[in-house]
Design a protein around this motif. Sequence first.
Motif, PDB file in Angstrom:
ATOM      1  N   VAL A 219     -33.944  25.796 -31.017  1.00 17.27           N
ATOM      2  CA  VAL A 219     -34.603  25.724 -32.320  1.00 17.27           C
ATOM      3  C   VAL A 219     -33.543  25.823 -33.411  1.00 17.27           C
ATOM      4  N   ASN A 220     -33.462  24.789 -34.241  1.00 18.62           N
ATOM      5  CA  ASN A 220     -32.567  24.771 -35.403  1.00 18.62           C
ATOM      6  C   ASN A 220     -31.106  25.034 -35.033  1.00 18.62           C
ATOM      7  N   ASN A 221     -30.731  24.684 -33.809  1.00 16.58           N
ATOM      8  CA  ASN A 221     -29.351  24.881 -33.347  1.00 16.58           C
ATOM      9  C   ASN A 221     -28.875  26.323 -33.471  1.00 16.58           C
ATOM     10  N   SER A 222     -29.805  27.274 -33.502  1.00 13.52           N
ATOM     11  CA  SER A 222     -29.399  28.668 -33.709  1.00 13.52           C
ATOM     12  C   SER A 222     -30.053  29.653 -32.747  1.00 13.52           C
ATOM     13  N   SER A 223     -31.159  29.288 -32.121  1.00 13.65           N
ATOM     14  CA  SER A 223     -31.812  30.219 -31.210  1.00 13.65           C
ATOM     15  C   SER A 223     -32.524  29.454 -30.105  1.00 13.65           C
ATOM     16  N   LEU A 224     -32.838  30.179 -29.036  1.00 16.02           N
ATOM     17  CA  LEU A 224     -33.600  29.625 -27.930  1.00 16.02           C
ATOM     18  C   LEU A 224     -34.949  30.330 -27.853  1.00 16.02           C
ATOM     19  N   ILE A 225     -36.006  29.555 -27.750  1.00 15.74           N
ATOM     20  CA  ILE A 225     -37.327  30.099 -27.424  1.00 15.74           C
ATOM     21  C   ILE A 225     -37.516  29.849 -25.927  1.00 15.74           C
ATOM     22  N   ILE A 226     -37.516  30.926 -25.150  1.00 11.56           N
ATOM     23  CA  ILE A 226     -37.585  30.814 -23.695  1.00 11.56           C
ATOM     24  C   ILE A 226     -38.975  31.256 -23.252  1.00 11.56           C
ATOM     25  N   THR A 227     -39.798  30.304 -22.831  1.00 12.35           N
ATOM     26  CA  THR A 227     -41.168  30.605 -22.432  1.00 12.35           C
ATOM     27  C   THR A 227     -41.229  30.875 -20.933  1.00 12.35           C
ATOM     28  N   THR A 228     -42.119  31.772 -20.561  1.00 13.30           N
ATOM     29  CA  THR A 228     -42.235  32.171 -19.160  1.00 13.30           C
ATOM     30  C   THR A 228     -43.633  32.719 -18.930  1.00 13.30           C
ATOM     31  N   LYS A 229     -43.786  33.590 -17.941  1.00 10.07           N
ATOM     32  CA  LYS A 229     -45.101  34.176 -17.646  1.00 10.07           C
ATOM     33  C   LYS A 229     -45.110  35.654 -18.021  1.00 10.07           C
ATOM     34  N   LYS A 230     -46.294  36.186 -18.260  1.00  8.72           N
ATOM     35  CA  LYS A 230     -46.463  37.567 -18.677  1.00  8.72           C
ATOM     36  C   LYS A 230     -45.873  38.527 -17.642  1.00  8.72           C
ATOM     37  N   GLY A 231     -45.176  39.541 -18.120  1.00  6.09           N
ATOM     38  CA  GLY A 231     -44.603  40.554 -17.242  1.00  6.09           C
ATOM     39  C   GLY A 231     -43.228  40.228 -16.720  1.00  6.09           C
ATOM     40  N   ASP A 232     -42.678  39.069 -17.100  1.00  2.00           N
ATOM     41  CA  ASP A 232     -41.360  38.676 -16.619  1.00  2.00           C
ATOM     42  C   ASP A 232     -40.279  39.584 -17.206  1.00  2.00           C
ATOM     43  N   ALA A 233     -39.169  39.719 -16.482  1.00  2.00           N
ATOM     44  CA  ALA A 233     -38.079  40.614 -16.888  1.00  2.00           C
ATOM     45  C   ALA A 233     -37.034  39.866 -17.702  1.00  2.00           C
ATOM     46  N   VAL A 234     -36.603  40.461 -18.813  1.00  2.00           N
ATOM     47  CA  VAL A 234     -35.539  39.926 -19.650  1.00  2.00           C
ATOM     48  C   VAL A 234     -34.220  40.520 -19.169  1.00  2.00           C
ATOM     49  N   LYS A 235     -33.219  39.665 -18.954  1.00  2.00           N
ATOM     50  CA  LYS A 235     -31.947  40.089 -18.379  1.00  2.00           C
ATOM     51  C   LYS A 235     -30.821  40.051 -19.414  1.00  2.00           C
TER      52      LYS A 235
END
Length: 374
Positions: free
Chosen positions: A74-90
């Motif tokens: 998005v706008n060459n500045s951030s990532l929107i990373i979609t996944t499923k509910k309860g997933d772990a962020v690393k």
Amino acid sequence: MKDRVLRLWTIVLLLLTVTASAQVKDEFTPAERQSISVETPRLFERSDAFHVDFTALHESEYSFPLPVGNAELVNNSSLIITTKKGDAVKAMFDGVVRLSKHNPPFGNVIVVRHDNGLETVYGNNAQNLVKVGDKVKAGQTIAIVGTEGIRVFCEFFIMVNGRRINPSTIIEPNSHRLRRQIVMIKKIGERIEIKTIRPERLTPAMVSNPFQKGDSFQWNLSQMPQREWAYPLPGCKVISPYGHRRRGHAHSGVDLKTKPNDEIHAAFDGEVIQSGPFHGYGNCIKIKHGNGVTTLYSHQSKNLVKVGQKVKAGDVIGLTGRTGQATTEHLHLEVFIQNRRQNPSILFDHVNHCLQNVTLTIRKNGSVSSKKNR
């Protein structure tokens, strides 16, 4: 010659850059604990530039924030990373948690300061699992992904000295891979300039003549560093396997599908020996690699490489299309070893989008046998 090139690279990097390894600390000022975008103390104290060398980073020293998520730049500045509910962020790299709090408009947010001078930011968390001062390792779970309406996503971005940089400079959003390169970071007034360098590899796993010592050799695919291979179409599914009979003929490759105009990646380092329209293949690309391997990619809407061009594993070489005899946009992939066509699954696990965990015995006459590694 290669040793001389390596020495020259070392001298250049020492002269032009400083390391940022001293920047990670366990204690932070109140401003650092409260604000997402703050300058990193002493980052440019001794020089206006430093480098980060990602070429030799071990696989365990990097993780994509949501390994099974789908990333959109998005706008060459951030990532929107979609996944499923309860997933772990690393955590992406080793580092120290600088900020962990609720901070509108990012919701529950975590900032990790890394010893390479970068900071990574993870927003829209349902729950933060680390606190300020915690040391984290790459791949460690630091949060649970949050929701907004019906969307489940993490907003992720990378900063240098409090300023966002394009995350695709460091990582490949579609394949989740770390770009194996040297990143030069320079401060020019209030601006941060990023340049990337991809030096020649000194010890390639694939060689031009593997039969110098005999009529056969063994190739352990599991020992190939991640930077030296790429799955050609990340996120795809198989729509037609190798050998499946179509129109009375055996299928000569495997058909992989994602979406129209998706990026196709070179499987290994090599040289483009064909690029252009080719009978029923439509826009076709053929790349000659080491170890007697050649790969073919076809039906592209557009080829992005030319004959004679040298490519690296993971380089984008074309976009998926339906040129030639194709009924839907997809990638038709073929593999040849010693000029003999092989089932692409001898190299690739099409379910997990990785190399097979096998050792191949390749003979000069083109016969290949495969043995699963323990």
